[in-house]
Design an enzyme around this catalytic site. Structure first.
Site, PDB file in Angstrom:
ATOM      1  N   LYS A  13     -11.290   5.164  -5.194  1.00 18.83           N
ATOM      2  CA  LYS A  13     -12.025   3.950  -5.570  1.00 18.83           C
ATOM      3  C   LYS A  13     -12.447   3.162  -4.328  1.00 18.83           C
ATOM      4  CE  LYS A  13      -8.545   2.182  -7.935  1.00 18.83           C
ATOM      5  NZ  LYS A  13      -7.448   3.149  -7.744  1.00 18.83           N
ATOM      6  N   ARG A  88      -6.269  -3.773 -14.702  1.00 22.06           N
ATOM      7  CA  ARG A  88      -5.245  -2.744 -14.670  1.00 22.06           C
ATOM      8  C   ARG A  88      -4.379  -2.762 -15.920  1.00 22.06           C
ATOM      9  NH1 ARG A  88      -4.824  -1.787  -8.965  1.00 22.06           N
ATOM     10  NH2 ARG A  88      -3.255  -0.266  -8.391  1.00 22.06           N
ATOM     11  N   ARG A 127      -3.033  10.038   3.505  1.00 25.38           N
ATOM     12  CA  ARG A 127      -3.540   8.726   3.929  1.00 25.38           C
ATOM     13  C   ARG A 127      -2.440   7.968   4.656  1.00 25.38           C
ATOM     14  NH1 ARG A 127      -5.471   4.742  -0.792  1.00 25.38           N
ATOM     15  NH2 ARG A 127      -3.274   4.297  -1.106  1.00 25.38           N
ATOM     16  N   ARG A 135       0.664   1.097   4.730  1.00 26.67           N
ATOM     17  CA  ARG A 135       1.057   0.577   3.412  1.00 26.67           C
ATOM     18  C   ARG A 135       2.455   1.051   3.065  1.00 26.67           C
ATOM     19  NH1 ARG A 135      -3.459   0.931  -1.211  1.00 26.67           N
ATOM     20  NH2 ARG A 135      -1.539   0.712  -2.414  1.00 26.67           N
ATOM     21  N   ARG A 146       3.850   4.357  -9.144  1.00 28.98           N
ATOM     22  CA  ARG A 146       2.515   3.781  -9.369  1.00 28.98           C
ATOM     23  C   ARG A 146       1.696   4.648 -10.319  1.00 28.98           C
ATOM     24  NH1 ARG A 146       1.317   3.649  -3.364  1.00 28.98           N
ATOM     25  NH2 ARG A 146      -0.889   3.484  -3.931  1.00 28.98           N
TER      26      ARG A 146
END
Ligand code: ADP
Length: 192
Positions: A13, A88, A127, A135, A146
Site C-alpha cells: 500500500k 481498519r 523490509r 520499525r 498484525r
C-alpha cells in the site's frame, strides 16, 4: 479523487501510495505514519499508542478517526487523498462515510491488494532487514499478530464496500509496476 488502498501489512500500500503522490499530486494519509510520528514526538496520543503498535494491536477507533478527521480538514487534502491503513475496522469505515459526507467529500474507489500471507512475512522481514530494523513491529512474532488482526478486524470491511459496488480487487502478488498500472487503469477508466 479520494481512494482507499486496502490490504494486509506488506501488501504494498505504501509503495503504491507514494507513486500516486509522485504521479498525480494526491496526498497520502497513512495512519501508521501519523501514529509513528506521534510516538516519535512523545505526544499524548503517541505515548498511549506506542505499546499498542509494538504488540501489533490496533489503536482505538476514536483516536485514529480524530487524526484522520483533522487531516482531511487541511487544505492540501483537496488535491485528493489516498487513505493508507485506514479504515481498519468496520466502525472506522462507518465513521469515514460520515466524515466524508460531513466534509462534502466523496469516496471514488476502494482498491484491495490481494496477497498471500506467507509471501507477506518474507516481504516484511526483508523490509526490516533493508531498513535496519527501523520499525520495531516488523519482527516475525508481531507481524503474525498484525496479519491475524487484519483477518479478524480489517477483512470484514471488504464485504462492507463490496456491498455497494465500490471495491476493486487487484493481484498484489504481481510486480510493483504491474500493480501500479492496474491502479492507474482503475483511477483513469473505472476498469476493475
Ligand atoms: P502495516 O500496514 O504494515 O501493518 P501501518 O503503518 O499501517 O502498518 O500500521 C502500523 C500500526 O499502527 C498498526 O499495527 C496499528 O497498531 C497502528 N494503526 C495504523 N493504522 C491504524 C488504524 N486505522 N486503526 C488502528 N490502529 C492503526
Amino acid at each position: 479523487m479520494n481512494i482507499i488502498l486496502l490490504g494486509p501489512p506488506g501488501a504494498g500500500k505504501g509503495t503504491q501510495a507514494e507513486r500516486l503522490v509522485a504521479e498525480r499530486g494526491m496526498v497520502q494519509l497513512s495512519t501508521g505514519d501519523m501514529l509513528r510520528a506521534a510516538v516519535a514526538a512523545q505526544s499524548g496520543v503517541g505515548k498511549r499508542a506506542k505499546a499498542i503498535i509494538g504488540r501489533g494491536d490496533l489503536v482505538s477507533d476514536e483516536v485514529v478517526i480524530e487524526i484522520i478527521s483533522d487531516r482531511l480538514d487541511q487544505p492540501d487534502a483537496k488535491a485528493g487523498v489516498i487513505l493508507d491503513g485506514f479504515p481498519r475496522t468496520v466502525a472506522q469505515a462507518e465513521a469515514l462515510d460520515k466524515l466524508l459526507s460531513d466534509k462534502g467529500m466523496s469516496l471514488d474507489a476502494v482498491i484491495q491488494l490481494d496477497v498471500d500471507d506467507e509471501a507477506l512475512v518474507g516481504r516484511i522481514l526483508k523490509r526490516a532487514a533493508d531498513t535496519g530494523g527501523a520499525r520495531t513491529d516488523d519482527n516475525e512474532e508481531t507481524l503474525r499478530k498484525r496479519l491475524g488482526v487484519y483477518h479478524e478486524q480489517t477483512a470484514p470491511i471488504i464485504p462492507y464496500y463490496q456491498g455497494r459496488g465500490a471495491l476493486k480487487s487487484i493481484d498484489g502478488m504481481a510486480d510493483m509496476d504491474a500493480v501500479s498500472s492496474e491502479i492507474s487503469a482503475i483511477l483513469d477508466g473505472g476498469a476493475a
